[in-house]
Design a protein around this motif. Structure first.
Motif, PDB file in Angstrom:
ATOM      1  N   UNK A 104      -2.707  -2.671  -3.936  1.00 48.03           N
ATOM      2  CA  UNK A 104      -3.194  -4.014  -3.602  1.00 48.03           C
ATOM      3  C   UNK A 104      -2.817  -4.386  -2.168  1.00 48.03           C
ATOM      4  N   UNK A 105      -3.570  -5.307  -1.585  1.00 44.73           N
ATOM      5  CA  UNK A 105      -3.258  -5.762  -0.228  1.00 44.73           C
ATOM      6  C   UNK A 105      -3.782  -7.172  -0.034  1.00 44.73           C
ATOM      7  N   UNK A 106      -3.252  -7.844   0.986  1.00 43.12           N
ATOM      8  CA  UNK A 106      -3.750  -9.175   1.314  1.00 43.12           C
ATOM      9  C   UNK A 106      -4.024  -9.256   2.804  1.00 43.12           C
ATOM     10  N   UNK A 107      -4.863 -10.219   3.158  1.00 38.07           N
ATOM     11  CA  UNK A 107      -5.288 -10.419   4.542  1.00 38.07           C
ATOM     12  C   UNK A 107      -5.027 -11.870   4.907  1.00 38.07           C
ATOM     13  N   UNK A 108      -4.369 -12.085   6.045  1.00 36.61           N
ATOM     14  CA  UNK A 108      -4.170 -13.430   6.573  1.00 36.61           C
ATOM     15  C   UNK A 108      -4.554 -13.422   8.043  1.00 36.61           C
ATOM     16  N   UNK A 109      -4.733 -14.604   8.609  1.00 33.32           N
ATOM     17  CA  UNK A 109      -5.041 -14.682  10.026  1.00 33.32           C
ATOM     18  C   UNK A 109      -3.849 -14.218  10.853  1.00 33.32           C
ATOM     19  N   UNK A 110      -4.148 -13.700  12.036  1.00 30.23           N
ATOM     20  CA  UNK A 110      -3.082 -13.324  12.957  1.00 30.23           C
ATOM     21  C   UNK A 110      -2.625 -14.563  13.714  1.00 30.23           C
ATOM     22  N   UNK A 111      -1.320 -14.801  13.726  1.00 28.86           N
ATOM     23  CA  UNK A 111      -0.749 -15.933  14.452  1.00 28.86           C
ATOM     24  C   UNK A 111      -0.055 -15.374  15.693  1.00 28.86           C
ATOM     25  N   UNK A 112      -0.552 -15.746  16.861  1.00 31.87           N
ATOM     26  CA  UNK A 112       0.050 -15.278  18.105  1.00 31.87           C
ATOM     27  C   UNK A 112       1.364 -16.006  18.342  1.00 31.87           C
ATOM     28  N   UNK A 113       2.323 -15.283  18.886  1.00 37.76           N
ATOM     29  CA  UNK A 113       3.603 -15.904  19.180  1.00 37.76           C
ATOM     30  C   UNK A 113       4.681 -14.876  19.415  1.00 37.76           C
ATOM     31  N   UNK A 154      -7.292  -4.713  -6.359  1.00 36.49           N
ATOM     32  CA  UNK A 154      -7.840  -3.448  -6.848  1.00 36.49           C
ATOM     33  C   UNK A 154      -7.205  -2.295  -6.075  1.00 36.49           C
ATOM     34  N   UNK A 155      -6.324  -1.502  -6.685  1.00 35.87           N
ATOM     35  CA  UNK A 155      -5.686  -0.406  -5.944  1.00 35.87           C
ATOM     36  C   UNK A 155      -6.657   0.701  -5.558  1.00 35.87           C
ATOM     37  N   UNK A 156      -7.889   0.649  -6.093  1.00 29.96           N
ATOM     38  CA  UNK A 156      -8.867   1.671  -5.752  1.00 29.96           C
ATOM     39  C   UNK A 156      -9.379   1.580  -4.334  1.00 29.96           C
ATOM     40  N   UNK A 157      -9.152   0.463  -3.649  1.00 33.03           N
ATOM     41  CA  UNK A 157      -9.679   0.301  -2.291  1.00 33.03           C
ATOM     42  C   UNK A 157      -8.796   1.026  -1.277  1.00 33.03           C
TER      43      UNK A 157
END
Length: 346
Positions: A104-113, A97-100
């Motif tokens: 559009x966007x996505x969320x993933x976990x942060x991977x340390x490294x 939803x581009x209204x947010x």
């Protein structure tokens, strides 16, 4: 909860807070965010509530080329690769939803490294670790290409038949949309490729942008890849096109795209020929038509660089280091013509 921190450009932190509180159950406090990198591809932010850390990806600002920066595709591929042995972050949420956030966007976990972006980053390692890192990246690429994509839910993710013909046509079309100048070498490169399209060598999940700084490494063991990132160009296609992109990134002609010191161009990495031979052993694939794929890779990166250059000229990039990107475009087009003339890498 409220988002009191300052929003980095391209990210409305208050709106993201409201979204997280509904869609990300682990959210436990006000969000803070910082831009990790942006403008060359999708904008990437590290987001934290003080307890958990996530990565949020959204398209760059400005006018975008068709089919590029598709957040749904990026999220779907990361979700599908969970548990396949290909190292990826944990898929968390997708907002189409581009209204947010305005896109559009996505969320993933942060991977340390560790991420090796520059010559300085890479050259801080002993040569044995650099060699082990290069070998690991080739092996992970072969592993990715061996994933049974239909079995992991990626049927219809791409159209393997006619992939190469569509790629040649698509990147010439993209050039017509982003070009800021005339470039005869690029026109000639496209014409040569269009006249020489071979049959596909196979069908596999392809990353589309495979290079050393799109991998998160174990800081204690650079020969271990913790996660591949930046899946925005992934599809189902010819795996040799993916290999060729990795080899093109080894060319110093790519340096200006990342400010003049891209880790992928370091002469302390194995030569393109050595990398190709490692891949052939790991994958069992025939590399007889690799020269065509190299030419296509140069065309693709030249057009991508021109698009970044055009956004920078329009003031639509976020971050720094964009002044030299346009310089790479004629170098890449010329290198593509040489690749077709000289055959497979040396």
């Amino acid at each position: 909860m409220t988002a009191e921190a300052t929003s980095p450009r391209g990210l409305d932190l208050a709106a993201l807070q409201r979204y997280f509180e509904v869609h990300v159950p682990d959210t436990a406090g006000p969000l803070r965010a910082e831009l990790l990198h942006g403008g060359r591809s999708n904008l990437t932010y590290l987001v934290t509530d003080g307890h958990s850390r996530w990565v949020v990806r959204r398209p760059p600002l400005g006018v975008l080329t068709p089919s590029a920066h598709d957040m749904g595709r990026e999220y779907r591929i990361v979700a599908a690769l969970q548990g396949t042995g290909v190292p990826v972050a944990r898929a968390v949420a997708l907002c189409e939803d581009p209204g947010v956030l305005g896109a559009p966007f996505c969320v993933v976990s942060h991977v340390a490294g560790a991420v090796l972006r520059t010559h300085e980053d890479l050259h801080a390692l002993p040569q044995a670790d650099i060699d082990r890192c290069a070998t690991a990246l080739v092996e992970v690429l072969a592993r990715l290409h061996a994933v049974p994509y239909e079995e992991v839910g990626l049927t219809g993710f791409g159209r393997p038949g006619g992939y190469l013909t569509r790629q040649v046509r698509r990147w010439r079309d993209q050039w017509s949309r982003v070009a800021t100048r005339e470039l005869p070498d690029l026109d000639t490169l496209h014409q040569r490729l269009a006249a020489e399209v071979p049959a596909e060598s196979g069908a596999a999940v392809v990353h589309g942008d495979y290079r050393i700084d799109n991998a998160i490494l174990d800081p204690a063991d650079p020969g271990t890849v913790r996660a591949l990132v930046d899946w925005e160009m992934a599809t189902i296609g010819d795996p040799l096109a993916d290999l060729a992109m990795a080899l093109v990134y080894r060319d110093p002609a790519f340096d200006p795209v990342l400010g003049g010191s891209a880790a992928s161009t370091s002469d302390r990495l194995p030569s393109p020929r050595d990398l190709a031979e490692q891949y052939a052993r790991a994958s069992g694939r025939d590399l007889g038509r690799l020269a065509f794929h190299l030419g296509l890779g140069y065309l693709k990166i030249a057009v991508i660089a021109e698009g970044i250059h055009a956004r920078h000229q329009a003031g639509m990039t976020v971050g720094h280091g964009f002044e030299t990107v346009g310089d790479a475009v004629p170098l890449l087009a010329a290198a593509g013509l040489r690749a077709l003339a000289e055959g497979n890498p040396s």
